[in-house]
Every structure is written in structure tokens, then in C-alpha cells.
Design an enzyme around this catalytic site. Structure first.
Site, mmCIF file in Angstrom:
data_model
loop_
_atom_site.group_PDB
_atom_site.id
_atom_site.type_symbol
_atom_site.label_atom_id
_atom_site.label_comp_id
_atom_site.label_asym_id
_atom_site.label_seq_id
_atom_site.Cartn_x
_atom_site.Cartn_y
_atom_site.Cartn_z
ATOM 1 N N HIS A 83 46.521 45.126 31.753
ATOM 2 C CA HIS A 83 46.053 43.853 32.218
ATOM 3 C C HIS A 83 44.471 44.501 33.118
ATOM 4 O O HIS A 83 44.722 45.867 33.772
ATOM 5 C CB HIS A 83 46.442 42.595 33.470
ATOM 6 C CG HIS A 83 47.828 42.307 33.197
ATOM 7 N ND1 HIS A 83 48.908 42.219 33.308
ATOM 8 C CD2 HIS A 83 47.747 41.067 31.683
ATOM 9 C CE1 HIS A 83 50.133 42.124 32.764
ATOM 10 N NE2 HIS A 83 49.290 41.195 31.925
ATOM 11 N N HIS A 85 42.644 44.548 36.512
ATOM 12 C CA HIS A 85 42.882 42.973 37.991
ATOM 13 C C HIS A 85 42.035 42.456 39.183
ATOM 14 O O HIS A 85 40.570 44.019 38.517
ATOM 15 C CB HIS A 85 44.432 43.457 38.896
ATOM 16 C CG HIS A 85 45.756 43.244 37.751
ATOM 17 N ND1 HIS A 85 46.553 42.839 38.856
ATOM 18 C CD2 HIS A 85 45.642 43.825 37.285
ATOM 19 C CE1 HIS A 85 47.236 42.844 38.783
ATOM 20 N NE2 HIS A 85 46.913 43.479 37.064
ATOM 21 N N HIS A 101 45.426 38.872 38.247
ATOM 22 C CA HIS A 101 44.395 39.138 37.077
ATOM 23 C C HIS A 101 42.620 39.036 37.192
ATOM 24 O O HIS A 101 42.631 37.701 37.395
ATOM 25 C CB HIS A 101 44.906 38.801 35.836
ATOM 26 C CG HIS A 101 46.409 38.995 35.303
ATOM 27 N ND1 HIS A 101 47.091 38.795 34.286
ATOM 28 C CD2 HIS A 101 46.930 39.720 35.972
ATOM 29 C CE1 HIS A 101 47.609 39.378 34.859
ATOM 30 N NE2 HIS A 101 48.008 40.026 35.512
ATOM 31 N N HIS A 109 46.742 32.071 33.099
ATOM 32 C CA HIS A 109 47.428 33.441 31.747
ATOM 33 C C HIS A 109 47.910 33.375 30.649
ATOM 34 O O HIS A 109 47.469 31.846 30.293
ATOM 35 C CB HIS A 109 48.381 33.525 33.413
ATOM 36 C CG HIS A 109 49.291 35.146 32.631
ATOM 37 N ND1 HIS A 109 48.797 36.144 32.973
ATOM 38 C CD2 HIS A 109 50.538 35.270 32.029
ATOM 39 C CE1 HIS A 109 48.734 36.828 31.863
ATOM 40 N NE2 HIS A 109 50.001 36.186 30.785
ATOM 41 N N HIS A 118 42.856 34.716 31.020
ATOM 42 C CA HIS A 118 42.188 35.986 31.698
ATOM 43 C C HIS A 118 41.606 36.379 31.477
ATOM 44 O O HIS A 118 41.555 37.017 30.485
ATOM 45 C CB HIS A 118 43.017 36.070 32.700
ATOM 46 C CG HIS A 118 43.706 35.461 33.484
ATOM 47 N ND1 HIS A 118 45.089 35.934 34.257
ATOM 48 C CD2 HIS A 118 43.763 33.801 34.438
ATOM 49 C CE1 HIS A 118 45.837 34.914 34.849
ATOM 50 N NE2 HIS A 118 45.026 34.336 35.087
ATOM 51 N N ASP A 121 43.313 39.688 31.244
ATOM 52 C CA ASP A 121 44.730 39.292 30.080
ATOM 53 C C ASP A 121 44.363 40.265 28.831
ATOM 54 O O ASP A 121 43.783 39.784 27.692
ATOM 55 C CB ASP A 121 44.898 38.121 29.196
ATOM 56 C CG ASP A 121 45.993 36.950 31.024
ATOM 57 O OD1 ASP A 121 45.875 37.831 32.404
ATOM 58 O OD2 ASP A 121 45.128 36.105 31.189
ATOM 59 N N HIS A 155 52.117 47.482 34.296
ATOM 60 C CA HIS A 155 53.565 46.590 34.522
ATOM 61 C C HIS A 155 54.468 47.561 34.123
ATOM 62 O O HIS A 155 54.713 47.698 32.987
ATOM 63 C CB HIS A 155 53.709 45.296 33.996
ATOM 64 C CG HIS A 155 52.431 44.195 34.773
ATOM 65 N ND1 HIS A 155 52.425 44.513 36.448
ATOM 66 C CD2 HIS A 155 51.190 44.352 35.112
ATOM 67 C CE1 HIS A 155 51.666 43.548 36.704
ATOM 68 N NE2 HIS A 155 51.003 43.540 35.993
ATOM 69 N N ARG A 172 53.928 46.714 39.789
ATOM 70 C CA ARG A 172 52.745 47.559 38.986
ATOM 71 C C ARG A 172 53.266 48.999 38.350
ATOM 72 O O ARG A 172 54.031 49.608 39.682
ATOM 73 C CB ARG A 172 51.968 47.177 40.067
ATOM 74 C CG ARG A 172 50.842 45.567 39.451
ATOM 75 C CD ARG A 172 49.637 45.134 41.424
ATOM 76 N NE ARG A 172 50.061 44.017 40.945
ATOM 77 C CZ ARG A 172 49.441 43.336 41.238
ATOM 78 N NH1 ARG A 172 48.781 43.849 42.169
ATOM 79 N NH2 ARG A 172 49.547 42.031 41.350
#
Length: 184
Positions: A83, A85, A101, A109, A118, A121, A155, A172
Site C-alpha cells: 500500500h 500510506h 492508507h 479499504h 483507498h 490500496d 505488510h 508493517r
């Protein structure tokens, strides 16, 4: 200065401030429009505490969006949430200072294929048996200059593409700030 003089001079002061701020804004817009809009960026991914996941992702403005390409190494084999952020803030050891995000429209999401999701995403990247994920994905309808200074985050687990607010993708494991790329 007495109270009456102060009250009668306030509208003049505000008018001068307003005119000056409009002139500065017009000058800034004229100057900005002559500058080139960035076309290429890069994010060098660093591991969060307790991890050794690294990588390099390049970003390039295309007609239909921003193309992200690169490799991430030292992952566990399988799927990992990927993603953009909100913040390029790497101060926390767990990567949480990068915020949630990136979602300028405030959408929920979801999968990058969903009508609404998002803007940050991208679903999952897939690491092979050696722990390497090769990335080539387009962030449709995105503008590169809006992504500069934000963070790319990888992630530890798979994004389920539906759980709110972020797909239940686990901790993360690596992140990096999106910055202007050297054109050389």
C-alpha cells in the site's frame, strides 16, 4: 492610537493583507505552472524493527496513472499487503508513524479492482519461494506529484481486501518514502 482610530484603520489593514496575499498567490501560481511536474520517483524500502525486508520501487507518471515497478526481497513466501500510506514518516520502529492508507476521498479499504477503494490500496504482492516479489502495478488515475512524500508499505501478511480499515494484513515489515528520482 485611540480605539476609534484603531477600529477605522482595521478595514484598511485587512484590505492590504488580502490584496498582498492574492498577489503572492498569483505569483506562486504563475511560477508553479512554469515548473515541470515530476514524472519519476523512487522509494527505497527499509525494514522495520525485527525484520530484514528491503526493496526498491520506482514510480513513473503515465497517461492512465502511476506505474510502480520494482523488487522486494527477504519476504516470507506468499502474499503480502502492499500500500501507499498517508505520511512519509519513518520515525517509529514499527512503521506506524506512516499513518493509514492514503485515501484523499475518504473511501473504505478494498481491492484495487473495486469501484471505490483507498487510492493507496494495491492489494498484495506475491513473494516466490526465495522470498522475492517482483512488482509491476499501475495506480490508475493517480498523479505522481500527489504521492511524493508519502510512504510505500509492505505488510507481513496477506491483505484480505475487505477488512476495515486496512485489510488485516499484519505488521508493517518494510517501508520507504516516495521521493523525486534522479533522472540520470
Amino acid at each position: 492610537m485611540n480605539k476609534l482610530n484603531l477600529l477605522t484603520s482595521l478595514p484598511i489593514v485587512f484590505s492590504l493583507l488580502f490584496c498582498n496575499s492574492n498577489l503572492q498567490s498569483e505569483d506562486h501560481e504563475a511560477h508553479s505552472s512554469s515548473e515541470k511536474v515530476p514524472k519519476k520517483a523512487v522509494a527505497v524500502l527499509f525494514p522495520t524493527q525485527g525484520n530484514d525486508v528491503t526493496g526498491v520501487i520506482t514510480l513513473e507518471q503515465k497517461e492512465d496513472g502511476v506505474l510502480l515497478k520494482g523488487k522486494v526481497i527477504n519476504l516470507t513466501p506468499g502474499k503480502h499487503g502492499f500500500h501507499i500510506h498517508e505520511y512519509g514518516d519513518l520515525r517509529s520502529k514499527d512503521g506506524k508513524s506512516a499513518g493509514g492508507h492514503y485515501s484523499p476521498e475518504g473511501h473504505r479499504h478494498g481491492s484495487p479492482d473495486d469501484k471505490e477503494h483507498h487510492a493507496g490500496d494495491f492489494g498484495n504482492i506475491d513473494a516466490n519461494d526465495e522470498g522475492t516479489a517482483t512488482i509491476e502495478v499501475t495506480a490508475k488515475d493517480q498523479k505522481l506529484h500527489m504521492l511524493l512524500g508519502r510512504a510505500i508499505v509492505v505488510h507481513g501478511g496477506a491483505d484480505d481486501l475487505k477488512s476495515q480499515p486496512s485489510g488485516n494484513a499484519g505488521p508493517r515489515v518494510s517501508l520507504g518514502v516516495i521521493g523525486l528520482a534522479n533522472s540520470e
